[in-house]
Design a protein around this motif. Sequence first.
Motif, PDB file in Angstrom:
ATOM      1  N   GLY A 230       0.732  -1.095   0.012  1.00  0.00           N
ATOM      2  CA  GLY A 230       0.088   0.095   0.026  1.00  0.00           C
ATOM      3  C   GLY A 230       0.874   1.340  -0.032  1.00  0.00           C
ATOM      4  O   GLY A 230       0.455   2.244  -0.869  1.00  0.00           O
ATOM      5  N   SER A 231       1.890   1.238   0.803  1.00  0.00           N
ATOM      6  CA  SER A 231       2.687   2.514   0.786  1.00  0.00           C
ATOM      7  C   SER A 231       3.499   2.696  -0.351  1.00  0.00           C
ATOM      8  O   SER A 231       3.543   3.817  -0.775  1.00  0.00           O
ATOM      9  CB  SER A 231       3.671   2.269   2.166  1.00  0.00           C
ATOM     10  OG  SER A 231       3.219   1.883   3.043  1.00  0.00           O
TER      11      SER A 231
ATOM     12  N   THR B 214       2.699   1.590  -3.353  1.00  0.00           N
ATOM     13  CA  THR B 214       1.871   1.977  -4.428  1.00  0.00           C
ATOM     14  C   THR B 214       1.442   3.772  -4.497  1.00  0.00           C
ATOM     15  O   THR B 214       1.984   4.071  -5.338  1.00  0.00           O
ATOM     16  CB  THR B 214       0.573   1.336  -4.463  1.00  0.00           C
ATOM     17  OG1 THR B 214       1.012   0.208  -4.112  1.00  0.00           O
ATOM     18  CG2 THR B 214      -0.186   1.410  -5.771  1.00  0.00           C
ATOM     19  N   VAL B 215       1.056   3.951  -3.395  1.00  0.00           N
ATOM     20  CA  VAL B 215       0.444   5.533  -3.145  1.00  0.00           C
ATOM     21  C   VAL B 215       1.644   6.231  -3.177  1.00  0.00           C
ATOM     22  O   VAL B 215       1.550   7.394  -3.825  1.00  0.00           O
ATOM     23  CB  VAL B 215      -0.294   5.627  -1.515  1.00  0.00           C
ATOM     24  CG1 VAL B 215      -0.605   7.139  -1.577  1.00  0.00           C
ATOM     25  CG2 VAL B 215      -1.424   4.427  -1.809  1.00  0.00           C
TER      26      VAL B 215
ATOM     27  N   ILE C 194      -3.879   4.790  -8.279  1.00  0.00           N
ATOM     28  CA  ILE C 194      -3.623   4.090  -6.917  1.00  0.00           C
ATOM     29  C   ILE C 194      -4.760   2.889  -6.919  1.00  0.00           C
ATOM     30  O   ILE C 194      -4.729   1.768  -6.450  1.00  0.00           O
ATOM     31  CB  ILE C 194      -4.145   5.083  -5.597  1.00  0.00           C
ATOM     32  CG1 ILE C 194      -3.068   6.080  -5.504  1.00  0.00           C
ATOM     33  CG2 ILE C 194      -4.626   4.212  -4.364  1.00  0.00           C
ATOM     34  CD1 ILE C 194      -3.610   7.138  -4.688  1.00  0.00           C
TER      35      ILE C 194
ATOM     36  N   TRP D 202      -4.210  -0.708  -6.226  1.00  0.00           N
ATOM     37  CA  TRP D 202      -5.252  -1.330  -5.157  1.00  0.00           C
ATOM     38  C   TRP D 202      -5.836  -2.841  -5.784  1.00  0.00           C
ATOM     39  O   TRP D 202      -5.916  -3.938  -5.314  1.00  0.00           O
ATOM     40  CB  TRP D 202      -6.266  -0.643  -4.796  1.00  0.00           C
ATOM     41  CG  TRP D 202      -7.297  -1.296  -3.654  1.00  0.00           C
ATOM     42  CD1 TRP D 202      -7.328  -1.325  -2.753  1.00  0.00           C
ATOM     43  CD2 TRP D 202      -8.487  -1.432  -4.284  1.00  0.00           C
ATOM     44  NE1 TRP D 202      -8.443  -1.991  -2.009  1.00  0.00           N
ATOM     45  CE2 TRP D 202      -9.321  -2.060  -3.246  1.00  0.00           C
ATOM     46  CE3 TRP D 202      -9.282  -1.448  -5.561  1.00  0.00           C
ATOM     47  CZ2 TRP D 202     -10.727  -2.617  -3.391  1.00  0.00           C
ATOM     48  CZ3 TRP D 202     -10.487  -1.850  -5.617  1.00  0.00           C
ATOM     49  CH2 TRP D 202     -11.221  -2.616  -4.569  1.00  0.00           C
TER      50      TRP D 202
ATOM     51  N   TRP E 263      -4.855  -0.391   3.180  1.00  0.00           N
ATOM     52  CA  TRP E 263      -5.261   1.161   3.194  1.00  0.00           C
ATOM     53  C   TRP E 263      -4.393   1.495   4.464  1.00  0.00           C
ATOM     54  O   TRP E 263      -4.161   2.812   4.569  1.00  0.00           O
ATOM     55  CB  TRP E 263      -6.789   1.181   3.337  1.00  0.00           C
ATOM     56  CG  TRP E 263      -7.214   1.001   2.015  1.00  0.00           C
ATOM     57  CD1 TRP E 263      -8.342   0.141   1.652  1.00  0.00           C
ATOM     58  CD2 TRP E 263      -7.192   1.945   0.746  1.00  0.00           C
ATOM     59  NE1 TRP E 263      -8.730   0.258   0.519  1.00  0.00           N
ATOM     60  CE2 TRP E 263      -7.914   1.210  -0.091  1.00  0.00           C
ATOM     61  CE3 TRP E 263      -6.387   2.861   0.619  1.00  0.00           C
ATOM     62  CZ2 TRP E 263      -8.091   1.880  -1.455  1.00  0.00           C
ATOM     63  CZ3 TRP E 263      -6.255   3.448  -0.778  1.00  0.00           C
ATOM     64  CH2 TRP E 263      -7.311   2.989  -1.716  1.00  0.00           C
TER      65      TRP E 263
ATOM     66  N   TYR F 134      -1.358   0.775   5.484  1.00  0.00           N
ATOM     67  CA  TYR F 134      -0.108   1.109   5.138  1.00  0.00           C
ATOM     68  C   TYR F 134      -0.174   2.275   4.055  1.00  0.00           C
ATOM     69  O   TYR F 134       0.957   3.322   4.221  1.00  0.00           O
ATOM     70  CB  TYR F 134       0.732  -0.069   4.594  1.00  0.00           C
ATOM     71  CG  TYR F 134       1.285  -0.860   5.597  1.00  0.00           C
ATOM     72  CD1 TYR F 134       2.297  -0.315   6.471  1.00  0.00           C
ATOM     73  CD2 TYR F 134       0.560  -2.026   5.955  1.00  0.00           C
ATOM     74  CE1 TYR F 134       2.653  -0.935   7.587  1.00  0.00           C
ATOM     75  CE2 TYR F 134       1.265  -2.840   7.043  1.00  0.00           C
ATOM     76  CZ  TYR F 134       2.182  -2.244   7.776  1.00  0.00           C
ATOM     77  OH  TYR F 134       2.560  -2.959   8.789  1.00  0.00           O
ATOM     78  N   ALA F 135      -1.140   2.454   3.518  1.00  0.00           N
ATOM     79  CA  ALA F 135      -1.182   3.600   2.616  1.00  0.00           C
ATOM     80  C   ALA F 135      -1.332   4.860   3.166  1.00  0.00           C
ATOM     81  O   ALA F 135      -0.592   5.824   2.743  1.00  0.00           O
ATOM     82  CB  ALA F 135      -2.536   3.543   1.313  1.00  0.00           C
ATOM     83  N   ARG F 136      -2.096   4.921   4.292  1.00  0.00           N
ATOM     84  CA  ARG F 136      -2.290   6.068   4.855  1.00  0.00           C
ATOM     85  C   ARG F 136      -1.019   6.424   5.781  1.00  0.00           C
ATOM     86  O   ARG F 136      -0.553   7.572   5.915  1.00  0.00           O
ATOM     87  CB  ARG F 136      -3.337   5.977   6.056  1.00  0.00           C
ATOM     88  CG  ARG F 136      -4.377   7.044   6.009  1.00  0.00           C
ATOM     89  CD  ARG F 136      -5.700   6.912   6.496  1.00  0.00           C
ATOM     90  NE  ARG F 136      -6.416   5.633   5.858  1.00  0.00           N
ATOM     91  CZ  ARG F 136      -7.014   4.582   6.565  1.00  0.00           C
ATOM     92  NH1 ARG F 136      -7.231   4.595   7.629  1.00  0.00           N
ATOM     93  NH2 ARG F 136      -7.673   3.737   5.843  1.00  0.00           N
TER      94      ARG F 136
END
Lengths: 270, 264
Positions: free
Chosen positions: A87-88, A90-91, A166, A170, A185, A187-189
């Motif tokens: 997640g991290s 990617t974002v 994203i 995802w 999500w 780790y994305a945040r």
Amino acid sequence: MPLEFLGNICVSFVLTLGDFVRFFMTILTGSLRGMDRFDLREMFSQMFDLGTLSIPVVMLTGFFIGAVLVIEAYPQFHALGLASRLGSVTVLSVVKQIGPVLTGVMLAGRVGGAMTAELGTMRVTEQIEALRSMAADPVRTLAVPRVLACVVMTPILTVFSDILGIFGGWLIAVHVQGINNDQFWHYARVGVDIYTINTGLIKALFFGLAIGVIACYKGFRCGNGAQGVGRACTEAFVTSFIVILMLNLVLALLLTNIYVMFWPNQAPIL
Amino acid sequence: MIPPTTDTSDQPIIRFADVHKRFGSLVVLDGMSLDIPADRTTVIIGPSGAGKSVLLKHIVGLLQPDRGNVYFHQQRINELSERQLEPIRKRIGFLFQMGALFDSMSVGENIAFPLRHQGIKSEKDIQQVIHEKLAVVGLSGSEKKMPGDLSGGQKKRVALARAIAMDPEVVLYDEPTTGLDPIRADVINELILKLKEELKVTGIVVTHDMASAFKVADQIVMLLNGKIIVQGTPEQIKTMENEDLRHFIEGRANAEDLKALHRL
Ligand SMILES: Nc1ncnc2c1ncn2[C@@H]1O[C@H](COP(=O)(O)OP(=O)(O)OP(=O)(O)O)[C@@H](O)[C@H]1O
Ligand SMILES: [Mg+2]
């Protein structure tokens, strides 16, 4: 004479650069002088042309690159047992790099070329001289609205590209590689803060400026005939492409250093 | 003894003094001098490539001389900045040889452009001017057409309507009748005469159409090899004994011009 040849290249490069800087300054002073309602109308029609009509292209490319990114990164992360952290990755990559650069390059091709062709044709058919003969300033009536439209629209389009990038990442991570949705999500945040997002948008702003100014410059200085217009378009695309990549490097260095300066204890994530 | 006159009414409105202009190694104007009297029509003739369009562009500062000066109402206009040229350009209408219509705008918007740009007209007045000027050039009702949909002669006439939209004090006509049928061409001749007589417009007409030249001119000049080689009223020009002039106005090619043909 190779030395003489080299000298000539250097001289013409410096002259062109000087001419370009002067052109850039007239655009800057032109933008500061404000716009009348016709310049505004021109700007909005340019924003529509280059903005609205580019959204599908930018979204499509964003989606595919985001998806591919996860496909390629997954095996390595999986081997390290860090697959849940995709997640991290990617974002972060989409927001800081892929979104702005991809949007910039797409716009340089799609919009920069069209703008150069339009202005170049206007120059070749004496329309720019006609403007001047009617006491209208071509930089103010043609170049300023176009450059401002690019500066405004590139960050906006970058947001669209980011969102689809994203989404593409995802989709692959969660629905193909089977990573847990909540973990993705989470780790994305953790991976992005507001500064990261601004980094991407600031880059996009400068890319837009480069695309607009280069396209207008090449159009205004276009050579004669259909051949001249064609050559100006190619040059505009190649130049803005290179400038975007160089700006990307410079801005990445600059913005990362600023980040470290303000948050010294917090190393940039990843 | 008569005291020297201070009255400026017979001063030329536009004056070229020893103007030199070259593009790279190509010398176009080579020490050209010319006075353009106010409220009269001056016709400039000369072979293709002589530099007639280049000459016109000097009058509004689109080109600057390499050497020599150009004056408008005794004011030296070369070396003025674009901003300083604006008030002068607002007083001069320019019909470009190729029309130079803005092809992203309709015919009506083209004619409205100088009016709107100078911000002095209400929308109602603008529509009135568009209507009036299109009628004058015989294109009533084409406001909505795009330049790309017009024929060459129609474009030329729209461009003429745009050039006179501001009721300028000087109009530069670069080949106003080229590409028009003889009847339309004569209508344009009458228009040039009428603008002069009724609105006291100073006209400078570049043309290859000798019938038109003799009809509209108060003064005819010929540009050759970067200089004005003859100057006179139409009557004087008709009888003048200059060889280059005679060849030109009678449309006779001399042996030199035909040499390449004989090699075929
Ligand atoms: N901006 C320019 N750059 C380079 N050369 C130019 C430029 N403008 C004009 N020329 C050259 O100057 C010469 C004179 O051009 P000009 O257009 O004034 O001719 P002209 O007398 O109007 O001819 P015609 O009757 O065919 O219109 C031509 O050889 C042309 O190639
Ligand atoms: Mg010409």
